[in-house]
Design a protein around this motif. Structure first.
Motif, PDB file in Angstrom:
ATOM      1  N   ASP A 107     -27.477 -54.678 -29.458  1.00 61.89           N
ATOM      2  CA  ASP A 107     -28.868 -54.437 -29.080  1.00 61.89           C
ATOM      3  C   ASP A 107     -28.915 -54.204 -27.571  1.00 61.89           C
ATOM      4  OD1 ASP A 107     -31.561 -54.337 -28.576  1.00 61.89           O
ATOM      5  OD2 ASP A 107     -31.974 -56.423 -29.151  1.00 61.89           O
ATOM      6  N   PRO A 108     -29.143 -52.963 -27.121  1.00 61.86           N
ATOM      7  CA  PRO A 108     -29.180 -52.692 -25.679  1.00 61.86           C
ATOM      8  C   PRO A 108     -30.231 -53.507 -24.922  1.00 61.86           C
ATOM      9  CG  PRO A 108     -29.009 -50.637 -26.905  1.00 61.86           C
ATOM     10  CD  PRO A 108     -29.287 -51.718 -27.907  1.00 61.86           C
ATOM     11  N   GLU A 152     -25.620 -49.516 -34.220  1.00 64.31           N
ATOM     12  CA  GLU A 152     -26.932 -49.208 -34.796  1.00 64.31           C
ATOM     13  C   GLU A 152     -28.029 -49.395 -33.756  1.00 64.31           C
ATOM     14  OE1 GLU A 152     -28.031 -47.952 -37.493  1.00 64.31           O
ATOM     15  OE2 GLU A 152     -26.512 -48.169 -39.052  1.00 64.31           O
ATOM     16  N   GLY A 153     -27.909 -50.456 -32.941  1.00 61.55           N
ATOM     17  CA  GLY A 153     -28.925 -50.723 -31.936  1.00 61.55           C
ATOM     18  C   GLY A 153     -29.000 -49.641 -30.880  1.00 61.55           C
ATOM     19  N   ALA A 154     -27.841 -49.167 -30.427  1.00 65.12           N
ATOM     20  CA  ALA A 154     -27.824 -48.102 -29.430  1.00 65.12           C
ATOM     21  C   ALA A 154     -28.391 -46.809 -29.998  1.00 65.12           C
ATOM     22  CB  ALA A 154     -26.398 -47.886 -28.927  1.00 65.12           C
ATOM     23  N   LEU A 255     -34.618 -39.857 -16.756  1.00 65.67           N
ATOM     24  CA  LEU A 255     -33.904 -40.497 -17.859  1.00 65.67           C
ATOM     25  C   LEU A 255     -34.107 -42.009 -17.814  1.00 65.67           C
ATOM     26  CD1 LEU A 255     -32.359 -38.675 -19.783  1.00 65.67           C
ATOM     27  CD2 LEU A 255     -30.225 -39.540 -18.831  1.00 65.67           C
ATOM     28  N   PRO A 256     -34.453 -42.630 -18.933  1.00 66.92           N
ATOM     29  CA  PRO A 256     -34.587 -44.092 -18.944  1.00 66.92           C
ATOM     30  C   PRO A 256     -33.279 -44.758 -18.537  1.00 66.92           C
ATOM     31  CG  PRO A 256     -35.548 -43.150 -20.933  1.00 66.92           C
ATOM     32  CD  PRO A 256     -34.812 -42.034 -20.242  1.00 66.92           C
ATOM     33  N   LEU A 257     -33.391 -45.914 -17.921  1.00 63.50           N
ATOM     34  CA  LEU A 257     -32.226 -46.678 -17.473  1.00 63.50           C
ATOM     35  C   LEU A 257     -32.135 -47.968 -18.271  1.00 63.50           C
ATOM     36  CD1 LEU A 257     -29.921 -47.432 -15.468  1.00 63.50           C
ATOM     37  CD2 LEU A 257     -31.704 -48.387 -13.975  1.00 63.50           C
ATOM     38  N   TYR A 258     -31.007 -48.183 -18.924  1.00 63.84           N
ATOM     39  CA  TYR A 258     -30.745 -49.442 -19.622  1.00 63.84           C
ATOM     40  C   TYR A 258     -29.855 -50.292 -18.720  1.00 63.84           C
ATOM     41  CZ  TYR A 258     -32.868 -47.854 -23.921  1.00 63.84           C
ATOM     42  OH  TYR A 258     -33.780 -47.435 -24.858  1.00 63.84           O
ATOM     43  N   ARG A 259     -30.418 -51.392 -18.255  1.00 57.76           N
ATOM     44  CA  ARG A 259     -29.703 -52.220 -17.288  1.00 57.76           C
ATOM     45  C   ARG A 259     -30.104 -53.674 -17.465  1.00 57.76           C
ATOM     46  NH1 ARG A 259     -25.249 -53.352 -14.704  1.00 57.76           N
ATOM     47  NH2 ARG A 259     -25.338 -53.463 -12.421  1.00 57.76           N
ATOM     48  N   TYR A 260     -29.142 -54.557 -17.431  1.00 57.30           N
ATOM     49  CA  TYR A 260     -29.396 -55.992 -17.573  1.00 57.30           C
ATOM     50  C   TYR A 260     -30.182 -56.304 -18.852  1.00 57.30           C
ATOM     51  CZ  TYR A 260     -27.964 -56.250 -12.666  1.00 57.30           C
ATOM     52  OH  TYR A 260     -27.262 -56.155 -11.482  1.00 57.30           O
TER      53      TYR A 260
END
Length: 399
Positions: A107-108, A152-154, A255-260
């Motif tokens: 899950d990101p 699946e989550g990504a 672009l959205p950023l996935y962080r922490y």
């Protein structure tokens, strides 16, 4: 439920071990390789482990469970979050020749329930370990690579099926080719041609013009452009670490950023005299500000461009490793807030001190986060003789 085939994972592992490590030439017999994966990435980790053994190396395995990280952040004190077992990490840093990191978040957004302050604070804990590895890398005694295992989550965060997600991984890493390593060598050869031309240009600064973007970037003295080294798989970016003191203007990242363990959207930065003076986001702005409040994280450590002709990534992947290599219609540009790369210096890093790097405007920080823009842009280089030349337009280098 979709799963990648054993054959695909074997080709993936071969690319990582026999190509990506050791600057594109692969690991050597007797090398010690530290492999870290989250639980969902175990199928790929097994093939990586097997490839290391077959090549005559010595694997050290670390399997992580995201639930333990979340538990630490929710119930640990500040003292516990920054605890650093120095002797353990010192021994590890001294022992390993290479590092392979398999990114496999089930899950990101798994850390979204944690306090952003604690998330950022905990990231400081292992900075000494990263610094020791950087010193080994500067001395030519250590290499690393990152890769992605689709979950699946990504796929859900990217808005596509898991099979479509893996199709992007397969195409981006040339795993659909009969000989992926030969294809990588061919692509890197073309990238090296661009790097050679860039490094021959006496560029003092570049001007980036795009949607809601008007940014000047001072390249700095003793700089060189880098790329095509296998540090990431995939890796199509051509980048340098600029002089942070000479960056000025505004930039918008679409672009959205996935962080922490969180998602940040529609990030806008305003930079004056090299420092970020305004940071805005359409989502999770508090985390953005917490992130750049770290030591020297309000300065830029990397400026990068990706040519759409190299990258086969056409889909937002909800993962920075792939998103920073996005090809699409216009390639991408990205900045990294925080730490600079010492190997972007023309002088041998082994002969440099930290004071030398500071004098040249290389930033040092516990943070290094890439933020990506994929809109059409024009990049103009200004040269030492006062002339200027467009070096990137329409998603391609035009040298």
């Amino acid at each position: 439920m979709f799963s990648p085939t054993p054959e695909l994972l074997q080709r993936y592992a071969q690319v990582l071990i026999n190509f990506a490590l050791n600057d594109g030439s692969g690991m050597k017999k007797g090398d010690v390789v530290y492999v870290v994966t989250q639980k969902p990435g175990i199928p790929l980790a097994k093939e990586v482990y097997r490839s290391i053994l077959q090549t005559g190396g010595h694997p050290i395995m670390n399997i992580q469970d995201d639930e333990f990280k979340l538990l630490q952040l929710q119930e640990g004190s500040d003292e516990q979050l920054v605890f650093f077992p120095e002797r353990y990490y010192r021994g590890l840093a001294d022992s390993i020749d290479h590092y392979v990191r398999i990114l496999a978040e089930d899950d990101p957004l798994f850390l979204s329930a944690a306090d952003p302050r604690k998330v950022v604070l905990s990231s400081h804990a292992t900075k000494p370990f990263r610094d020791w590895l950087d010193e080994k890398e500067d001395a030519g005694k250590f290499t690393w690579t990152l890769c992605l295992y689709g979950t699946e989550g990504a796929a859900r965060e990217a808005g596509i099926t898991l099979e479509e997600y893996w199709k992007q991984i397969e195409r981006a890493c040339f795993l659909d080719q009969k000989d992926p390593i030969a294809t990588w060598h061919s692509v890197f050869k073309n990238m090296y041609s661009i790097l050679e031309q860039l490094n021959e240009l006496p560029i003092t600064k570049v001007h980036v013009e795009a949607k809601e973007t008007d940014l000047w970037v001072s390249i700095g003295e003793k700089r060189k452009w880098l790329g095509g080294r296998g540090r990431n798989i995939p890796s199509f970016e051509i980048f340098t670490s600029p002089d942070w003191r000479g960056i000025e203007g505004t930039i918008f990242f679409d672009l959205p950023l996935y962080r922490y363990g969180n998602i940040l959207k529609d990030i806008r930065l305003e930079i004056r005299n090299g420092r970020i003076v305004r940071a805005e986001a359409g989502q999770n702005e508090d985390l953005l500000r917490e992130m750049i409040s770290q030591k020297n994280a309000d300065k830029i450590g990397e400026f990068s461009l990706t040519d759409r002709r190299f990258s086969k990534i056409t889909q937002f992947m909800a993962n920075t490793l792939f998103d920073e290599n996005f090809g699409g219609s216009y390639g991408n540009t990205h900045l990294a807030v925080g730490k600079a790369y010492h190997d972007a210096c023309k002088q041998d890093p082994k002969t440099m001190t930290e004071a030398d790097f500071q004098e040249l405007g290389y930033n040092d920080s516990p943070e290094h986060t890439d933020i990506i823009a994929t809109t059409d842009r024009k990049v103009t280089a200004y040269l030492t003789d006062g002339s200027h030349k467009v070096i990137y337009e329409g998603g391609e280098f035009c040298l």
